[in-house]
Structures are given as C-alpha cells and as structure tokens.
Design a protein around this motif. Structure first.
Motif, PDB file in Angstrom:
ATOM      1  N   LEU A  13       3.762  -6.153   7.496  1.00  0.00           N
ATOM      2  CA  LEU A  13       4.521  -6.230   6.328  1.00  0.00           C
ATOM      3  C   LEU A  13       5.833  -5.463   6.672  1.00  0.00           C
ATOM      4  O   LEU A  13       5.735  -4.439   7.503  1.00  0.00           O
ATOM      5  N   ALA A  18      -4.317  -0.790   9.085  1.00  0.00           N
ATOM      6  CA  ALA A  18      -3.471  -0.790  10.023  1.00  0.00           C
ATOM      7  C   ALA A  18      -3.032  -2.342  10.462  1.00  0.00           C
ATOM      8  O   ALA A  18      -1.826  -2.557  10.630  1.00  0.00           O
ATOM      9  N   ALA A  19      -3.873  -3.120  10.802  1.00  0.00           N
ATOM     10  CA  ALA A  19      -3.519  -4.226  11.347  1.00  0.00           C
ATOM     11  C   ALA A  19      -2.930  -5.269  10.316  1.00  0.00           C
ATOM     12  O   ALA A  19      -2.085  -5.943  10.551  1.00  0.00           O
ATOM     13  N   LEU A  74      -1.005  -3.923   7.699  1.00  0.00           N
ATOM     14  CA  LEU A  74       0.339  -3.048   7.204  1.00  0.00           C
ATOM     15  C   LEU A  74       1.455  -3.318   8.371  1.00  0.00           C
ATOM     16  O   LEU A  74       2.530  -3.327   8.020  1.00  0.00           O
ATOM     17  N   GLU A  75       1.101  -3.484   9.464  1.00  0.00           N
ATOM     18  CA  GLU A  75       2.001  -3.624  10.538  1.00  0.00           C
ATOM     19  C   GLU A  75       2.464  -5.177  10.594  1.00  0.00           C
ATOM     20  O   GLU A  75       3.680  -5.403  11.323  1.00  0.00           O
ATOM     21  N   TYR A 104       8.002  -2.272  14.463  1.00  0.00           N
ATOM     22  CA  TYR A 104       7.689  -3.512  14.072  1.00  0.00           C
ATOM     23  C   TYR A 104       7.240  -4.539  15.415  1.00  0.00           C
ATOM     24  O   TYR A 104       8.077  -4.656  16.205  1.00  0.00           O
ATOM     25  N   PHE A 120       8.767  -3.606   4.232  1.00  0.00           N
ATOM     26  CA  PHE A 120       9.133  -3.571   2.687  1.00  0.00           C
ATOM     27  C   PHE A 120      10.275  -2.230   2.738  1.00  0.00           C
ATOM     28  O   PHE A 120       9.588  -1.027   2.957  1.00  0.00           O
ATOM     29  N   VAL A 121      11.435  -2.456   3.041  1.00  0.00           N
ATOM     30  CA  VAL A 121      12.405  -1.457   2.879  1.00  0.00           C
ATOM     31  C   VAL A 121      12.836  -1.421   1.337  1.00  0.00           C
ATOM     32  O   VAL A 121      13.278  -2.331   0.782  1.00  0.00           O
ATOM     33  N   ALA A 166       0.902  -1.178   0.027  1.00  0.00           N
ATOM     34  CA  ALA A 166      -0.201   0.141  -0.208  1.00  0.00           C
ATOM     35  C   ALA A 166       0.856   1.210   0.139  1.00  0.00           C
ATOM     36  O   ALA A 166       0.179   2.279   0.531  1.00  0.00           O
TER      37      ALA A 166
END
Lengths: 306, 237
Positions: free
Chosen positions: A78, A72-73, A75-76, A104, A80-81, A52
């Motif tokens: 995941l 939020a639930a 995305l946290e 994290y 991705f750097v 996203a």
C-alpha cells in the motif's frame, strides 16, 4: 471483479462524533476509484483505516482478504501519502526519494526522476519549506513511482497549477495503463478528474450515499429546469436528489434514468432537460440536507446505498 | 532488505545529521575547552604537569552537558516526525518501534566509538599538546577507554530513549501526553527525594559507577517499554 478492499460496518468516531459511520463497501481490484464528497465527508478517514494508519471504532476492513493492521506483507503493498503528510525534520527531496526507493518494493526510480523534472520540484530547500503545490507534487511522485498494488491519492491536486494538474492526470493514466493496479483517489475537482475515474464512491457525513460505475451514475440521473411551480410538479412523484429555487425559477436533479414519459412530462410543463455532470451529481448529494431538498427521499437513498 | 532494518535505515537516512552533527558539537566543546583551559593556564600560571592542575582540569564536564540537547531532540524527532512518514512507506508499528530502537543503538555506538577514538588522540598527543582535558575526565573514567565507551553508550542511549518516550506519548495521547508524563516523572523524583532526603548525602557518597550504569539501564528499558506500549496502537496525527 474481486474486491481489493472490503469494509463492513466500518465506523470511526473522534470524541464521539462519527467521521465514518457504518460504512459497508467493496473497492474493486485493478481499477481507479474516486472518493467524492464534501470536506469532512470521511474520505481521508477511510483511506487512513484502509492503510492501518488509524484504527476503526467498530466494524472491519480488509485488504486482499486480510486485516491490514500490523500485517507487514499487506502494508508494504500500500502507498498512502496524505495531503498534509509529515516528513522527518530537515528532509530534502533527495532524502524523501531515497527513503521511498528502499521502502517501496515496486519503486520505479525512472518514474520518480521524470516526474521530479516535470513538476520542477526543487532539490535544495527542506521539504518543510515547500509550497502547498510542491508538497502535493512530492506526494504524487511518491505515489506514482511507488507502483504499489494499491495506491491512495488524498486530494493530490492541492496547490497545483493547471499545467501541473494535467501532468498528473496524464502521468497517472500512462503509468496505470503500463502497470495496472488499484488506485483510490479523493477529489473535489470532479469535472477535471472524471475522465480518470472508473467507479466512484460518494460519501456524505461519513456515510456512503452512492457507489457505482461512473457511466452508470451519469446515465442514472438528469436535471430539469424551468418555472419553480412546474419543477415542483415534475418532481412530485420522482426521486429527487436536490432542488434549487431562485426567484420564480427552479432546477432539480432527478435520480432516475431519463425515459420517454419524463421527456413528455417535461415538455408539457415547458421544462428543459439536461444531463447531470458528475460534479453536479456530487453537489446534488451534498445539497441533500438543504431546505429545498427532499429529506425523506435523500434518507431513503442513504439506506439503499449503505 | 529486512523490514526492521529498513526502518533503521530510514532514521539514518540523513547522514549529515547522524554523522556530522555530533562531530560538530564535540569539536565545538573541544575548542571552547581549549580556550578556557589555556586562559586558566595563562591566568594562574599553573604547571600543567602538576597533580593539582590535572585533577582540576579533569573536572571538565563540557562534553557531558553539550550532547544531551541534540540527542533528546534526535530521539523526539525519530518518533514524532518519522513515524507518519514510515507508515506512509508501508511499515508496521512493531517494525517501526524495533527499527527505531536499533537506530538508537547504532547512533549510541557511533558516538561512543567516536569519543573513544578522540580520547585515544587526546592521550597520544599528551592532551592536545597543551595540557587540555576534554575526554580524559573524572566523570568519564579518567582516561579509561572502556569506561568511556560504556558511559557514552549508555548516556547517549538514555537521552535518545527518553526523547523517544516523550514523542511516543505525544503521538499516542496528543499535547497533554508529554505534559502529564513530565509532571508524573517530576512528582516521582520529588517524592523520592523527600523520602530519601535524610540519607541523601550517604547515598551520593556511596554511589558507584556500576550503580549509575544500572540505573541508566533500567531507565532505558522502562523508556523503551513505554515507547512500545504507547506506539502499538497509535494513529497517525
């Protein structure tokens, strides 16, 4: 096996030009998947959409059954750097690590400390002054120590020397064995990384041209080499991924399982048969639009993969 | 930890920048003010207790003009460079915006309280033992702590919010975004001045602290709402 990420007709255009074009794809849960393809194939775009960080022009993407955008639930879970990840101004190593540690939910400080030591990431300079390799190493530390259920690595080896790359491969396998999770990594160094990968997605010009288990892919094609006229004759009725002619000699990558009939035909034409490495196979897909390739069969491949 | 608070903590993660940079700027202003005012005292032989000297010294505006540069930069970087990292850390745009606003408020409160404490010291030491006026100045309430607290809080929040708005427009629309926003704001100010030009003197004469505070509050709200709308669908660059 359940899907961690589902893309359906996923398209992302930048000023009209498609970076990702009608991609329908399931990334399986709990395995390491490689995103392979040439520069501009759409690898980073796919990862941006899955996390996203970007929005699709059309189509949908879901992570564990949910649209990740503003959830939020999801995305946290995941990490991705990016290969060109931006960090806040004047951030040093300690600031990035501290931010990651409270952001994290599954963060492992022991893993971070061990990796920082192994990669010899300097503590004093600001991240902005890091070399390409040091930036990649920091991205790897954040990715591995995050222990995120779905972790993305975007060409994590850029600028790393051979020793550092092998530290990454070993640490990834070690941590993955101890804490199984879904890992998606994009790479060009396929020969070096193919031992890590369980499935691969081959992208070309924003489209999925192949998505399969690594073993299935390896066994699903072979290469012939010999006189160009003999190669031409051999591939006439066979699906061909790529064909190269240099002087009177030619090679071709044939997209089918090697059978007795193929062996006999090759022998009668004095052609050598050899297995195709994953690297060669991806290169073969990349060569699909060259003058010597068979565009009709390549197009057919794209349709069947999509 | 609450997801919004995590974003605020991310902004305040670099303590030295948040805590010590404003302190350093204020300390520099103090030193420069002391040097200038001592030079005036020595040059004019003024009596530092005279009403005329005090009135003149209270027009020192050093503290007002020294902080906005840093604060606007801080507001810009809070959005422009922290946003991509925040999303890499798994935050949502909504939580990022709310966490950023909260961090702005914390930063504004910190600086406002810091200035009030320093004002207290300035008053207790009878203006740093040498008749030097840095915070006990007309534009900041002339020694009124509550006035200074409100002015500093709103002023800092204004600078941070404006910086954040320009950064949000850059994140959302690229390089042209801030340029167009800047031109639009400049044009709006110019047109307003053109319209009210005949009554400008009257307006300035009738300007009250309450009206300025209200205008700042409206500008802050507009900037925060603008930031919200710009960032809601912004992609990482």
């Amino acid at each position: 096996m359940t899907a961690a990420i589902k893309a359906r007709g996923l398209t992302r255009r930048y000023r009209g030009a498609p970076a990702l074009d009608d991609v329908t794809l399931d990334i399986q849960d709990g395995i390491i998947t490689g995103l392979l393809g040439r520069n501009g194939a759409g690898k980073t775009t796919f990862m941006s959409l899955a996390t996203a960080q970007d929005r699709p022009s059309s189509g949908t993407i879901s992570v564990h059954g949910h649209d990740p955008f503003e959830r939020a639930a999801t995305l946290e879970q995941l990490c991705f750097v990016r290969d060109n990840q931006r960090y806040p101004d004047d951030y040093k190593l300690k600031h990035a690590i501290r931010a990651a540690s409270f952001s994290y939910p599954h963060w492992s400080q022991d893993t971070a400390d061990r990796l920082i030591e192994q990669f010899r990431i300097p503590a004093k300079p600001v991240v902005k002054k890091f070399s390409r390799g040091q930036l990649s190493a920091l991205g790897i530390v954040l990715g591995l120590a995050s222990r995120s259920p779905i972790t993305f690595f975007d060409e994590p080896y850029l600028g790393l020397d051979a020793t550092a790359r092998h530290i990454f491969y070993d640490e990834l396998l070690r941590d993955y064995a101890e804490h199984p999770r879904t890992i998606i990594l994009s790479t060009h160094l396929i020969d070096e990384m193919d031992r890590l990968l369980e499935r691969v997605v081959i992208l070309d010009r924003g489209r999925v041209v192949r998505h399969a288990d690594v073993e299935e892919l390896r066994g699903g094609s072979f290469q012939v080499a010999g006189r160009s006229s003999a190669v031409d004759e051999f591939v006439r009725d066979r699906p061909t991924l790529s064909r190269r002619i240099v002087g009177g000699l030619g090679t071709a990558v044939v997209d089918s399982t090697l059978g007795d009939e193929d062996r006999a035909a090759a022998a009668s034409l004095s052609l050598d048969i050899s297995p195709v490495s994953l690297q060669d196979l991806v290169a073969a897909y990349g060569l699909g639009d060259t003058a010597d390739a068979d565009p009709a069969q390549h197009a057919q491949h794209e349709r069947s993969a999509a | 930890m609450n997801r919004i608070l995590k974003v605020s903590r991310l902004h305040l993660n670099k303590y030295d920048n948040v805590v010590f940079t404003p302190l350093g700027i204020i300390a520099t202003v103090m030193v420069v003010s002391i040097i200038i005012q001592l030079a005036i005292q020595r040059g004019t032989g003024a009596d530092v207790t005279s009403a005329e000297y005090i009135d003149g010294a209270r027009w020192n505006q050093g503290i007002i003009w020294s902080l906005p540069g840093f604060l606007v930069y801080y507001g810009v970087q809070a959005v422009a460079t922290t946003y991509p990292f925040a999303l890499a850390l798994g935050t949502t745009r909504r939580n990022f915006i709310l966490g950023t606003m909260l961090a702005y408020i914390v930063q504004a409160a910190y600086i406002a309280v810091l200035l009030v404490v320093l004002l207290g010291l300035e008053l207790v030491t009878n203006h740093w033992f040498m008749g030097v006026y840095v915070l006990d100045v007309h534009l900041l309430g002339a020694g009124n702590a509550w006035m200074l607290l409100a002015s500093a809080f709103l002023g800092v929040l204004f600078c941070l919010s404006i910086g954040g708005l320009f950064a949000a427009v850059w994140v959302r629309f690229g390089n042209k975004g801030p340029a167009i926003l800047g031109l639009a704001l400049g044009l709006a100010v110019a047109l307003t001045l053109l319209v009210v030009a005949p009554e400008l003197g009257e307006i300035f004469a009738g300007l009250t602290r309450g009206a300025v505070a209200l205008a700042a509050l409206v500008a802050i709200l507009v900037a925060l709402v603008g930031t919200w709308f710009a960032m809601r669908r912004a992609s990482v660059r």
